[in-house]
Structures are given as C-alpha cells and as structure tokens.
Design an enzyme around this catalytic site. Structure first.
Site, PDB file in Angstrom:
ATOM      1  N   LYS A 218      53.925  93.191   9.671  1.00 19.89           N
ATOM      2  CA  LYS A 218      54.752  94.355   9.996  1.00 19.89           C
ATOM      3  C   LYS A 218      55.880  93.973  10.950  1.00 19.89           C
ATOM      4  O   LYS A 218      57.008  94.424  10.790  1.00 19.89           O
ATOM      5  CB  LYS A 218      53.908  95.467  10.659  1.00 19.89           C
ATOM      6  CG  LYS A 218      52.769  95.977   9.799  1.00 19.89           C
ATOM      7  CD  LYS A 218      52.059  97.155  10.474  1.00 19.89           C
ATOM      8  CE  LYS A 218      51.391  96.815  11.798  1.00 19.89           C
ATOM      9  NZ  LYS A 218      50.270  95.864  11.688  1.00 19.89           N
TER      10      LYS A 218
ATOM     11  N   ARG B  17      48.580 104.818  14.924  1.00 23.23           N
ATOM     12  CA  ARG B  17      47.392 104.048  14.559  1.00 23.23           C
ATOM     13  C   ARG B  17      46.156 104.931  14.445  1.00 23.23           C
ATOM     14  O   ARG B  17      45.094 104.420  14.097  1.00 23.23           O
ATOM     15  CB  ARG B  17      47.127 102.996  15.627  1.00 23.23           C
ATOM     16  CG  ARG B  17      47.527 101.565  15.249  1.00 23.23           C
ATOM     17  CD  ARG B  17      47.198 100.728  16.445  1.00 23.23           C
ATOM     18  NE  ARG B  17      47.058  99.326  16.265  1.00 23.23           N
ATOM     19  CZ  ARG B  17      48.032  98.441  16.447  1.00 23.23           C
ATOM     20  NH1 ARG B  17      49.254  98.829  16.684  1.00 23.23           N
ATOM     21  NH2 ARG B  17      47.774  97.159  16.358  1.00 23.23           N
TER      22      ARG B  17
ATOM     23  N   ARG C 297      48.374  82.431  13.602  1.00 22.71           N
ATOM     24  CA  ARG C 297      49.214  83.005  14.659  1.00 22.71           C
ATOM     25  C   ARG C 297      48.682  82.632  16.038  1.00 22.71           C
ATOM     26  O   ARG C 297      49.439  82.399  16.973  1.00 22.71           O
ATOM     27  CB  ARG C 297      49.271  84.528  14.506  1.00 22.71           C
ATOM     28  CG  ARG C 297      50.149  85.162  15.557  1.00 22.71           C
ATOM     29  CD  ARG C 297      50.530  86.568  15.183  1.00 22.71           C
ATOM     30  NE  ARG C 297      49.483  87.503  15.516  1.00 22.71           N
ATOM     31  CZ  ARG C 297      49.479  88.790  15.145  1.00 22.71           C
ATOM     32  NH1 ARG C 297      50.441  89.262  14.397  1.00 22.71           N
ATOM     33  NH2 ARG C 297      48.512  89.584  15.496  1.00 22.71           N
TER      34      ARG C 297
ATOM     35  N   ARG D  23      48.418  84.446  21.521  1.00 19.95           N
ATOM     36  CA  ARG D  23      48.231  85.787  22.071  1.00 19.95           C
ATOM     37  C   ARG D  23      46.816  85.954  22.606  1.00 19.95           C
ATOM     38  O   ARG D  23      45.866  85.460  22.027  1.00 19.95           O
ATOM     39  CB  ARG D  23      48.459  86.836  20.961  1.00 19.95           C
ATOM     40  CG  ARG D  23      49.892  87.260  20.866  1.00 19.95           C
ATOM     41  CD  ARG D  23      50.140  88.153  19.684  1.00 19.95           C
ATOM     42  NE  ARG D  23      49.230  89.288  19.575  1.00 19.95           N
ATOM     43  CZ  ARG D  23      49.513  90.370  18.848  1.00 19.95           C
ATOM     44  NH1 ARG D  23      50.661  90.467  18.213  1.00 19.95           N
ATOM     45  NH2 ARG D  23      48.647  91.347  18.748  1.00 19.95           N
TER      46      ARG D  23
ATOM     47  N   ARG E  98      39.692  93.992  16.022  1.00 17.20           N
ATOM     48  CA  ARG E  98      40.932  94.677  15.607  1.00 17.20           C
ATOM     49  C   ARG E  98      40.891  95.056  14.139  1.00 17.20           C
ATOM     50  O   ARG E  98      41.378  96.114  13.757  1.00 17.20           O
ATOM     51  CB  ARG E  98      42.145  93.791  15.901  1.00 17.20           C
ATOM     52  CG  ARG E  98      42.639  94.010  17.326  1.00 17.20           C
ATOM     53  CD  ARG E  98      43.403  92.831  17.843  1.00 17.20           C
ATOM     54  NE  ARG E  98      44.630  92.603  17.142  1.00 17.20           N
ATOM     55  CZ  ARG E  98      45.147  91.394  16.921  1.00 17.20           C
ATOM     56  NH1 ARG E  98      44.508  90.309  17.316  1.00 17.20           N
ATOM     57  NH2 ARG E  98      46.286  91.284  16.304  1.00 17.20           N
TER      58      ARG E  98
HETATM   59  P1  AMP Z   1      50.018  95.022  17.893  1.00 17.24           P
HETATM   60  O1  AMP Z   1      51.012  94.067  18.461  1.00 17.24           O
HETATM   61  O2  AMP Z   1      50.674  96.185  17.172  1.00 17.24           O
HETATM   62  O3  AMP Z   1      48.972  94.358  17.050  1.00 17.24           O
HETATM   63  O4  AMP Z   1      49.262  95.678  19.131  1.00 17.24           O
HETATM   64  C1  AMP Z   1      48.510  94.895  20.031  1.00 17.24           C
HETATM   65  C2  AMP Z   1      47.518  95.769  20.786  1.00 17.24           C
HETATM   66  O5  AMP Z   1      48.221  96.786  21.514  1.00 17.24           O
HETATM   67  C3  AMP Z   1      46.532  96.542  19.921  1.00 17.24           C
HETATM   68  O6  AMP Z   1      45.402  95.777  19.562  1.00 17.24           O
HETATM   69  C4  AMP Z   1      46.168  97.706  20.852  1.00 17.24           C
HETATM   70  O7  AMP Z   1      45.293  97.281  21.875  1.00 17.24           O
HETATM   71  C5  AMP Z   1      47.503  98.013  21.493  1.00 17.24           C
HETATM   72  N1  AMP Z   1      48.283  98.995  20.687  1.00 17.24           N
HETATM   73  C6  AMP Z   1      49.496  98.787  20.090  1.00 17.24           C
HETATM   74  N2  AMP Z   1      49.900  99.890  19.454  1.00 17.24           N
HETATM   75  C7  AMP Z   1      48.916 100.819  19.619  1.00 17.24           C
HETATM   76  C8  AMP Z   1      48.731 102.149  19.183  1.00 17.24           C
HETATM   77  N3  AMP Z   1      49.640 102.761  18.414  1.00 17.24           N
HETATM   78  N4  AMP Z   1      47.587 102.791  19.549  1.00 17.24           N
HETATM   79  C9  AMP Z   1      46.672 102.200  20.335  1.00 17.24           C
HETATM   80  N5  AMP Z   1      46.771 100.942  20.768  1.00 17.24           N
HETATM   81  C10 AMP Z   1      47.890 100.244  20.418  1.00 17.24           C
END
Ligand code: AMP
Length: 185
Positions: free
Chosen positions: A13, A88, A127, A133, A144
């Site tokens: 994404k 989400r 990754r 990360r 996740r």
């Molecule tokens: P991402 O980079 O989108 O994979 O987000 C990394 C982490 O940030 C996720 O595993 C969540 O802990 C938190 N996070 C990001 N976006 C959201 C969201 N919309 N709702 C809840 N947690 C989020």
C-alpha cells in the site's frame, strides 16, 4: 480524487500510495508514518502509541480518528487524498464516513490490494532485513496479520456494500500493480 488503499500489511500500500501521490499530486496520508514520526520525536502521541505498534496491535480508535481528523483538515487535502493504513476498523470507517459527509467530500474508490498470505510473509521478512522496523519481528508480524483478518478484513464487505470497492491483485512487479490501479481509476 479521494481514495483508500486497503489491504494486509505487506501488500504494498505504501509503495502504491507513493506512486499515486506522484501521479496525481495529492497527499498520501499514512497513519503508520504519522505514528512512526511521533515515536521518533518522543511526543506524547508517540509515547502512547509505541507499545501497541511494537506488539503489532492497533492503536486505539479514538487516537487514530483524532489523527485522521486533524490531517484531513489540512489545506493540501482539498484536491483529494490517498489514505494508506486508515481506516483499519469498522469504527474508524464509520468515523471517516462522518467526517467526509460533514465536509461534503465523498470517497471515490476503495482499492483493495489482494496478496496471498505466503507471499505477505515472504515480503514482510524481506522488509525486516531492509528497513529494520521494530514491528517486523516474527511475533509482531504474525500478530499484525491476525489483527488484519479479524479487524480490518471486514472493511472489504463494508465498502463492497457502498459500491466503492475496487479489488486489485497485488502480486507482480510494482509497475504491474500500479498499472492495474490506474486502469481501475
Ligand atoms: P502501518 O505502517 O500502516 O503498517 O502501521 C504500523 C502500525 O501503526 C500498526 O501495526 C498499528 O500499530 C499502528 N497503526 C497504523 N495505522 C493504524 C490505524 N488506522 N489504526 C490503528 N493502528 C494503526
């Protein structure tokens, strides 16, 4: 153009959001990036979010909805936006609907990027090697993906019902996938 990029962690994404940003000149809004910046700067938001993120758990809806509301209130979103990683949960999707209704900015498309689980695991492991990360440990990755299935995958039905869902295969090269998304738009 107002878009959501929906899909599991590792679906690409962020990469596609970046491409769309370059192609259409509209901001790419990643709640994950906003949170990672807050963690890096040790802001109160970052301190609150870090433990959820490190475990691969979702940050509470109220916190995320507040971030989204603030970001979508900024001027650069007037011409449109690309949401990556938000919403989400169904509660987040409902809050977003409410915000966009209030500002009379309906969504145009929800692009659902589809990638089989074995491919996601392979990409997330790669990754981890490249980006390092904190939430790319085996345990956090597994969590996740579970959280995605339980809390985020229901949004596929949610948006199918609104007629906005555009499924796109996320397998292939970055260019292939970008081309598929362009065709849909
Ligand atoms: P991402 O980079 O989108 O994979 O987000 C990394 C982490 O940030 C996720 O595993 C969540 O802990 C938190 N996070 C990001 N976006 C959201 C969201 N919309 N709702 C809840 N947690 C989020």
């Amino acid at each position: 153009m107002r878009l959501i990029l929906l899909g599991p962690p590792g679906a690409g994404k962020g990469t596609q959001g970046h491409r769309l940003h370059e192609a259409y000149g509209i901001p790419e809004i990643s709640t994950g990036d906003i949170l990672r910046a807050a963690v890096r700067h040790e802001t109160p938001l970052g301190l609150e979010a870090k433990s959820f993120m490190d475990r691969g758990a979702l940050v509470p809806d109220e916190v995320i909805i507040g971030i989204a509301r603030e970001r979508l209130g900024e001027e650069d979103t007037e011409a449109g936006f690309i949401l990556d990683g938000f919403p989400r949960t169904v509660a987040q999707a409902e809050a977003l609907d409410h915000m966009l209704l209030e500002s009379q900015r309906p969504l145009n498309h929800v692009i659902s990027v589809e990638v089989p689980e074995n491919e996601l695991l392979r990409r997330l492991a790669r990754r981890r090697e490249i980006e390092g990360r904190d939430d790319d440990t085996d345990e956090a990755i597994r969590h996740r993906l579970e959280v995605y299935e339980r809390q985020t995958a229901p949004l596929i039905d949610y948006y199918r019902k609104t007629g906005l869902l555009r499924p796109v295969s996320g397998v292939g090269t970055v260019d292939d996938i970008a081309q598929r998304i362009k065709t849909v738009l």
